[in-house]
Write a protein that holds these residues in place. Structure first.
Motif, PDB file in Angstrom:
ATOM      1  N   ASP A 176      16.762   9.281  -1.025  1.00 52.44           N
ATOM      2  CA  ASP A 176      17.756   9.647  -0.007  1.00 52.44           C
ATOM      3  C   ASP A 176      19.155   9.819  -0.623  1.00 52.44           C
ATOM      4  OD1 ASP A 176      18.233   6.989  -0.515  1.00 52.44           O
ATOM      5  OD2 ASP A 176      18.286   6.351   1.579  1.00 52.44           O
ATOM      6  N   GLN A 179      22.456  10.568   1.134  1.00 58.11           N
ATOM      7  CA  GLN A 179      23.197   9.545   1.874  1.00 58.11           C
ATOM      8  C   GLN A 179      24.487   9.131   1.155  1.00 58.11           C
ATOM      9  OE1 GLN A 179      22.659   8.723   4.883  1.00 58.11           O
ATOM     10  NE2 GLN A 179      20.605   7.965   5.333  1.00 58.11           N
ATOM     11  N   ILE A 185      26.229   7.041   7.568  1.00 58.74           N
ATOM     12  CA  ILE A 185      24.802   6.979   7.275  1.00 58.74           C
ATOM     13  C   ILE A 185      24.037   7.835   8.277  1.00 58.74           C
ATOM     14  CG2 ILE A 185      22.777   5.470   7.229  1.00 58.74           C
ATOM     15  CD1 ILE A 185      24.590   5.146   4.822  1.00 58.74           C
ATOM     16  N   SER A 215      23.099   2.014  -5.760  1.00 57.40           N
ATOM     17  CA  SER A 215      23.598   1.805  -4.396  1.00 57.40           C
ATOM     18  C   SER A 215      24.660   0.711  -4.362  1.00 57.40           C
ATOM     19  CB  SER A 215      22.453   1.432  -3.460  1.00 57.40           C
ATOM     20  OG  SER A 215      21.776   0.277  -3.920  1.00 57.40           O
ATOM     21  N   LYS A 221      25.508   0.909   2.183  1.00 54.56           N
ATOM     22  CA  LYS A 221      25.170  -0.160   3.120  1.00 54.56           C
ATOM     23  C   LYS A 221      23.710  -0.591   3.044  1.00 54.56           C
ATOM     24  CE  LYS A 221      28.840   1.013   6.389  1.00 54.56           C
ATOM     25  NZ  LYS A 221      29.179   1.437   7.780  1.00 54.56           N
ATOM     26  N   ASP A 222      22.903   0.161   2.317  1.00 56.35           N
ATOM     27  CA  ASP A 222      21.490  -0.188   2.169  1.00 56.35           C
ATOM     28  C   ASP A 222      21.075   0.144   0.751  1.00 56.35           C
ATOM     29  OD1 ASP A 222      18.866  -0.972   2.697  1.00 56.35           O
ATOM     30  OD2 ASP A 222      18.698   0.219   4.527  1.00 56.35           O
ATOM     31  N   THR A 224      18.808   2.222  -2.178  1.00 58.00           N
ATOM     32  CA  THR A 224      18.516   3.637  -2.410  1.00 58.00           C
ATOM     33  C   THR A 224      17.129   3.737  -3.025  1.00 58.00           C
ATOM     34  OG1 THR A 224      20.842   4.234  -2.749  1.00 58.00           O
ATOM     35  CG2 THR A 224      19.183   5.721  -3.649  1.00 58.00           C
ATOM     36  N   GLU A 226      16.740   3.795   1.258  1.00 56.82           N
ATOM     37  CA  GLU A 226      16.934   2.717   2.217  1.00 56.82           C
ATOM     38  C   GLU A 226      15.621   1.996   2.518  1.00 56.82           C
ATOM     39  OE1 GLU A 226      17.130   3.828   6.554  1.00 56.82           O
ATOM     40  OE2 GLU A 226      17.888   5.701   5.690  1.00 56.82           O
ATOM     41  N   ARG A 227      15.731   0.799   3.020  1.00 55.72           N
ATOM     42  CA  ARG A 227      14.552  -0.028   3.266  1.00 55.72           C
ATOM     43  C   ARG A 227      13.550   0.630   4.211  1.00 55.72           C
ATOM     44  NH1 ARG A 227      18.710  -3.491   2.148  1.00 55.72           N
ATOM     45  NH2 ARG A 227      18.245  -5.365   0.904  1.00 55.72           N
TER      46      ARG A 227
END
Length: 285
Positions: A176, A179, A185, A215, A221-222, A224, A226-227
């Motif tokens: 991602d 992002q 986001i 990241s 914020k999450d 890379t 993301e979860r």
């Protein structure tokens, strides 16, 4: 097992770090294995051999088109230096040879030729998407004049088209990646369908994805990716996963890898991978 499978050195246009310095710091950090993965981005960068054969007019035209002249990896010197360092440090750390392919649909053929030329030397290939239609994300040229839903969808569609055409790679890099350049986001649910198609194709082709610890350096914020993407990959049956710092400086090698291993265990992954001659090797978490 601590392995950093996304590292750039002086053979990437955006790094000046000496490979040996990276190796020494990796050893100091008790990292067991590293893989150099320097940048190749056809469409916006040139191979050294091509650049040297260009006339001055051709160089000017290229610079007018791209705004600069950047070169891809100096392949012969890159592989030669890594091979020498592998021998020198073989009793202290395992060193693998890789490349990061910044692919676009119109450059697939160029990358296939490159892979065919050097496949005997390669352990690992990261397939990434850094630009589309030769328009960069980091300059916002690609996003210009588009709404977030539009350019985020186009980004994932480009990746799906590429993996549908090309299979000589090991893992998808920073899936991602877009992002990083979003003002806010972009919600996962808006891209779930196309991301699912990508991940199913990756799994079908026995390829994998990475967790990219940059990241943390970029203050995202999450993770890379993301979860949500990592959980989806696990739910779909994905098993091949690597961890890489995406370091361009020696000091960043190996950062947050133990933390990421714990996060992967929480999601349900049992193994991380290294690679040998383009084949995954599984290590218990």
């Amino acid at each position: 097992m601590l392995a950093d499978y996304h590292i750039h050195c002086k053979y990437s246009d955006d790094s000046e770090e000496k490979p040996e310095k990276i190796i020494k710091i990796a050893i100091d950090k008790s990292i067991n294995e590293i893989c150099f993965t320097d940048h190749v981005d056809y469409g916006i960068k040139l191979d050294k051999e091509v650049f040297e054969k260009m006339s001055e007019n051709e160089k000017r035209s290229w610079k007018e088109k791209t705004g600069r002249i950047d070169l891809n990896v100096d392949y012969s010197n890159y592989f030669e230096e890594i091979q020498e360092l592998k021998k020198e440090y073989r009793d202290k750390i395992t060193i693998k040879q890789g490349l990061e392919f910044g692919m676009q649909t119109h450059t697939v053929e160029d990358f296939q030729k490159l892979f065919d030329s050097y496949k005997s030397k390669l352990d690992f290939i990261i397939l990434s998407c850094h630009q589309i239609e030769d328009k960069e994300f980091w300059t916002k040229e690609f996003q210009k004049g588009k709404m977030p839903d539009e350019y985020n969808t186009e980004y994932y569609e480009e990746i799906y088209k590429v993996v549908s055409q090309y299979s000589n790679y090991s893992i998808l890099g920073h899936l991602d990646h877009i992002q990083r350049y979003n003002e806010m986001i972009h919600p996962f649910e808006k891209s779930r369908e196309i991301i699912t198609k990508i991940l199913k194709k990756v799994i079908e082709d026995n390829k994998g994805i990475e967790v990219n610890t940059s990241s943390f350096r970029y203050g995202l914020k999450d993770l890379t990716p993301e979860r949500n993407i990592l959980k989806l990959y696990h739910e779909l049956g994905g098993k091949i996963i690597t961890i890489g710092s995406d370091a361009h400086k020696a000091e960043d090698v190996g950062t947050y890898i133990p933390y990421i291993q714990e996060e992967l265990k929480k999601i349900g992954f049992n193994y991380i991978c290294t690679f040998e001659k383009m084949e995954p090797v599984f290590h218990k978490l």
